[in-house]
Write a protein that holds these residues in place. Structure first.
Motif, PDB file in Angstrom:
ATOM      1  N   ASN A 169      40.942  39.503  38.804  1.00 30.48           N
ATOM      2  CA  ASN A 169      40.232  40.338  37.841  1.00 30.48           C
ATOM      3  C   ASN A 169      40.484  39.763  36.452  1.00 30.48           C
ATOM      4  O   ASN A 169      41.198  38.769  36.301  1.00 30.48           O
ATOM      5  CB  ASN A 169      40.653  41.814  37.962  1.00 30.48           C
ATOM      6  CG  ASN A 169      42.120  42.031  37.628  1.00 30.48           C
ATOM      7  OD1 ASN A 169      42.736  41.287  36.887  1.00 30.48           O
ATOM      8  ND2 ASN A 169      42.685  43.075  38.200  1.00 30.48           N
ATOM      9  N   LYS A 183      33.645  38.416  36.595  1.00 27.45           N
ATOM     10  CA  LYS A 183      32.486  38.643  37.463  1.00 27.45           C
ATOM     11  C   LYS A 183      31.556  37.437  37.470  1.00 27.45           C
ATOM     12  O   LYS A 183      31.176  36.942  38.533  1.00 27.45           O
ATOM     13  CB  LYS A 183      31.706  39.873  36.993  1.00 27.45           C
ATOM     14  CG  LYS A 183      32.353  41.181  37.343  1.00 27.45           C
ATOM     15  CD  LYS A 183      31.679  42.387  36.737  1.00 27.45           C
ATOM     16  CE  LYS A 183      30.183  42.372  36.843  1.00 27.45           C
ATOM     17  NZ  LYS A 183      29.542  43.600  36.355  1.00 27.45           N
ATOM     18  N   PRO A 240      35.485  40.225  41.982  1.00 23.41           N
ATOM     19  CA  PRO A 240      36.899  40.597  41.757  1.00 23.41           C
ATOM     20  C   PRO A 240      37.114  42.093  41.905  1.00 23.41           C
ATOM     21  O   PRO A 240      36.275  42.895  41.496  1.00 23.41           O
ATOM     22  CB  PRO A 240      37.164  40.153  40.314  1.00 23.41           C
ATOM     23  CG  PRO A 240      36.119  39.121  40.033  1.00 23.41           C
ATOM     24  CD  PRO A 240      34.913  39.536  40.840  1.00 23.41           C
ATOM     25  N   THR A 241      38.228  42.467  42.463  1.00 30.15           N
ATOM     26  CA  THR A 241      38.592  43.873  42.624  1.00 30.15           C
ATOM     27  C   THR A 241      38.724  44.511  41.254  1.00 30.15           C
ATOM     28  O   THR A 241      39.316  43.933  40.348  1.00 30.15           O
ATOM     29  CB  THR A 241      39.941  43.988  43.374  1.00 30.15           C
ATOM     30  OG1 THR A 241      39.843  43.259  44.576  1.00 30.15           O
ATOM     31  CG2 THR A 241      40.271  45.427  43.667  1.00 30.15           C
ATOM     32  N   CYS A 257      36.266  45.197  39.181  1.00 36.22           N
ATOM     33  CA  CYS A 257      35.120  44.907  38.311  1.00 36.22           C
ATOM     34  C   CYS A 257      33.974  45.829  38.690  1.00 36.22           C
ATOM     35  O   CYS A 257      33.673  45.996  39.849  1.00 36.22           O
ATOM     36  CB  CYS A 257      34.669  43.452  38.448  1.00 36.22           C
ATOM     37  SG  CYS A 257      35.759  42.286  37.649  1.00 36.22           S
TER      38      CYS A 257
END
Length: 110
Positions: A63, A95, A106-107, A109
Motif C-alpha cells: 500500500n 494503485k 494493494p490492500t 486502496c
C-alpha cells in the motif's frame, strides 16, 4: 475486459488489474500507461520494478505507506514523499503503479 497488446489478448478486471499475473510484460505496462495518457520514464520504471519485486517477495502489493517506506530506503528521502510519487502517478502511486506492475490491487486502496 480484454486488451489487445501487440496482437496478444490480455484480460483485466473492471479496475484494469491483470486477471492473470503471468500476462505481464513491459509492453503491457506501457499499454496500460498509454490508456492513462502517461509516458513511462526511468523513475516510473524504478517504482514499477520495486512493486514487482515486493510482490514477488511478500505475495502482496504494497500500500502507499509501505511503498513510501521501501522506496525511501532503496532510493533516498525524496522517493518517500507523497508529492514526488503523486507527480509520477497522479491517480494514486500504489494503485496506478500496481496496475502497471501487474500486481493485484494493494490492500487498503479504495
Amino acid at each position: 475486459m480484454e486488451l489487445n497488446v501487440n496482437g496478444r489478448i490480455v484480460e483485466t478486471d473492471p479496475e484494469g488489474y491483470l486477471v492473470n499475473l503471468e500476462d505481464w510484460s513491459d509492453e503491457v505496462a506501457e499499454y496500460l500507461a498509454g490508456q492513462d495518457k502517461l509516458e513511462l520514464g526511468e523513475n516510473h520504471w524504478k517504482i514499477i520494478n520495486y512493486m514487482r519485486e515486493y510482490f514477488h517477495e511478500y505475495g502482496t502489493a504494497p500500500n502507499l505507506r509501505f511503498l513510501q517506506k521501501g522506496l525511501k530506503e532503496e532510493f533516498g528521502d525524496e522517493w518517500g514523499e507523497k508529492k514526488f510519487l503523486f507527480d509520477l502517478f497522479p491517480f494514486g502511486p500504489a494503485k496506478q503503479a500496481g496496475r502497471y506492475a501487474g500486481t493485484p490491487k494493494p490492500t487498503g486502496c479504495v
